[in-house]
Design a protein around this motif. Sequence first.
Motif, PDB file in Angstrom:
ATOM      1  N   ARG A 158       0.808  -1.217   0.000  1.00 39.56           N
ATOM      2  CA  ARG A 158       0.000   0.000   0.000  1.00 39.56           C
ATOM      3  C   ARG A 158       0.845   1.272   0.000  1.00 39.56           C
ATOM      4  N   ASP A 159       2.108   1.179   0.304  1.00 37.03           N
ATOM      5  CA  ASP A 159       3.010   2.333   0.250  1.00 37.03           C
ATOM      6  C   ASP A 159       3.505   2.475  -1.195  1.00 37.03           C
ATOM      7  N   ALA A 160       3.078   3.544  -1.876  1.00 39.47           N
ATOM      8  CA  ALA A 160       3.380   3.711  -3.299  1.00 39.47           C
ATOM      9  C   ALA A 160       4.876   3.784  -3.585  1.00 39.47           C
ATOM     10  N   SER A 161       5.666   4.382  -2.701  1.00 41.14           N
ATOM     11  CA  SER A 161       7.104   4.479  -2.965  1.00 41.14           C
ATOM     12  C   SER A 161       7.773   3.115  -2.876  1.00 41.14           C
ATOM     13  N   LEU A 162       7.357   2.289  -1.917  1.00 41.18           N
ATOM     14  CA  LEU A 162       7.893   0.924  -1.828  1.00 41.18           C
ATOM     15  C   LEU A 162       7.419   0.079  -3.009  1.00 41.18           C
ATOM     16  N   ARG A 163       6.176   0.290  -3.413  1.00 40.31           N
ATOM     17  CA  ARG A 163       5.629  -0.447  -4.561  1.00 40.31           C
ATOM     18  C   ARG A 163       6.388  -0.094  -5.835  1.00 40.31           C
ATOM     19  N   LEU A 164       6.651   1.184  -6.057  1.00 37.26           N
ATOM     20  CA  LEU A 164       7.380   1.605  -7.249  1.00 37.26           C
ATOM     21  C   LEU A 164       8.786   1.024  -7.259  1.00 37.26           C
ATOM     22  N   GLN A 165       9.421   0.974  -6.116  1.00 40.73           N
ATOM     23  CA  GLN A 165      10.751   0.359  -6.010  1.00 40.73           C
ATOM     24  C   GLN A 165      10.687  -1.119  -6.410  1.00 40.73           C
ATOM     25  N   ILE A 189       8.392  -2.524  -8.361  1.00 34.98           N
ATOM     26  CA  ILE A 189       8.082  -2.581  -9.791  1.00 34.98           C
ATOM     27  C   ILE A 189       9.358  -2.400 -10.603  1.00 34.98           C
ATOM     28  N   ARG A 190      10.185  -1.463 -10.217  1.00 37.59           N
ATOM     29  CA  ARG A 190      11.438  -1.212 -10.944  1.00 37.59           C
ATOM     30  C   ARG A 190      12.357  -2.428 -10.940  1.00 37.59           C
ATOM     31  N   GLY A 191      12.308  -3.225  -9.891  1.00 40.25           N
ATOM     32  CA  GLY A 191      13.141  -4.415  -9.813  1.00 40.25           C
ATOM     33  C   GLY A 191      12.554  -5.641 -10.491  1.00 40.25           C
ATOM     34  N   LEU A 192      11.235  -5.681 -10.610  1.00 41.36           N
ATOM     35  CA  LEU A 192      10.559  -6.880 -11.118  1.00 41.36           C
ATOM     36  C   LEU A 192      10.084  -6.764 -12.565  1.00 41.36           C
ATOM     37  N   TYR A 193       9.798  -5.559 -13.022  1.00 45.11           N
ATOM     38  CA  TYR A 193       9.185  -5.337 -14.326  1.00 45.11           C
ATOM     39  C   TYR A 193      10.171  -4.677 -15.300  1.00 45.11           C
ATOM     40  N   ALA A 194      10.050  -5.023 -16.564  1.00 47.21           N
ATOM     41  CA  ALA A 194      10.835  -4.372 -17.615  1.00 47.21           C
ATOM     42  C   ALA A 194      10.469  -2.881 -17.647  1.00 47.21           C
ATOM     43  N   ASP A 195      11.378  -2.055 -18.160  1.00 51.75           N
ATOM     44  CA  ASP A 195      11.160  -0.609 -18.188  1.00 51.75           C
ATOM     45  C   ASP A 195       9.876  -0.217 -18.909  1.00 51.75           C
ATOM     46  N   ASP A 196       9.554  -0.900 -19.995  1.00 56.22           N
ATOM     47  CA  ASP A 196       8.350  -0.571 -20.761  1.00 56.22           C
ATOM     48  C   ASP A 196       7.258  -1.621 -20.561  1.00 56.22           C
ATOM     49  N   ALA A 197       7.224  -2.207 -19.371  1.00 60.04           N
ATOM     50  CA  ALA A 197       6.253  -3.255 -19.073  1.00 60.04           C
ATOM     51  C   ALA A 197       4.822  -2.748 -19.229  1.00 60.04           C
TER      52      ALA A 197
END
Length: 128
Positions: free
Chosen positions: A26-33, A35-43
């Motif tokens: 639920r913390d958007a900053s932790l979620r974005l971090q 996402i950056r590690g798990l998803y391709a840049d243009d996912a």
Amino acid sequence: MTASPDPAIDYERLMQASLTRVFGERDASLRLQAIRGLYADDAVLNEPHASVRGHDAICDAVTALLASLPPTFVFTAAGPASGHHGVGRLAWRAGPAGGPVAVTGMDIAQIEADRIRTLTVFVDVPSS
């Protein structure tokens, strides 16, 4: 049966991490971090009623989803993830923590270079 042509892909790790660290955060900053590690840049994230591309847009879509749910609502895996040929799947269920299941579904991911390229979310239609 022959061995999988992609033994280096850890479907379980990627799919579970997406469910817990992205859809369960639920913390958007932790979620974005995450996402950056798990998803391709243009996912791309394909949900039943929308499709978005890129880390920020995926984070925003999950923020909107979580904002529409009660704060006690959690997503949990309904079993282990599996996959082959760069496509993984994970069945999930969701509802209040410790309460009854409110919805079930499945995530299907296209994985390239150990990152999620596309995540398509299917939500099961309740049987009547």
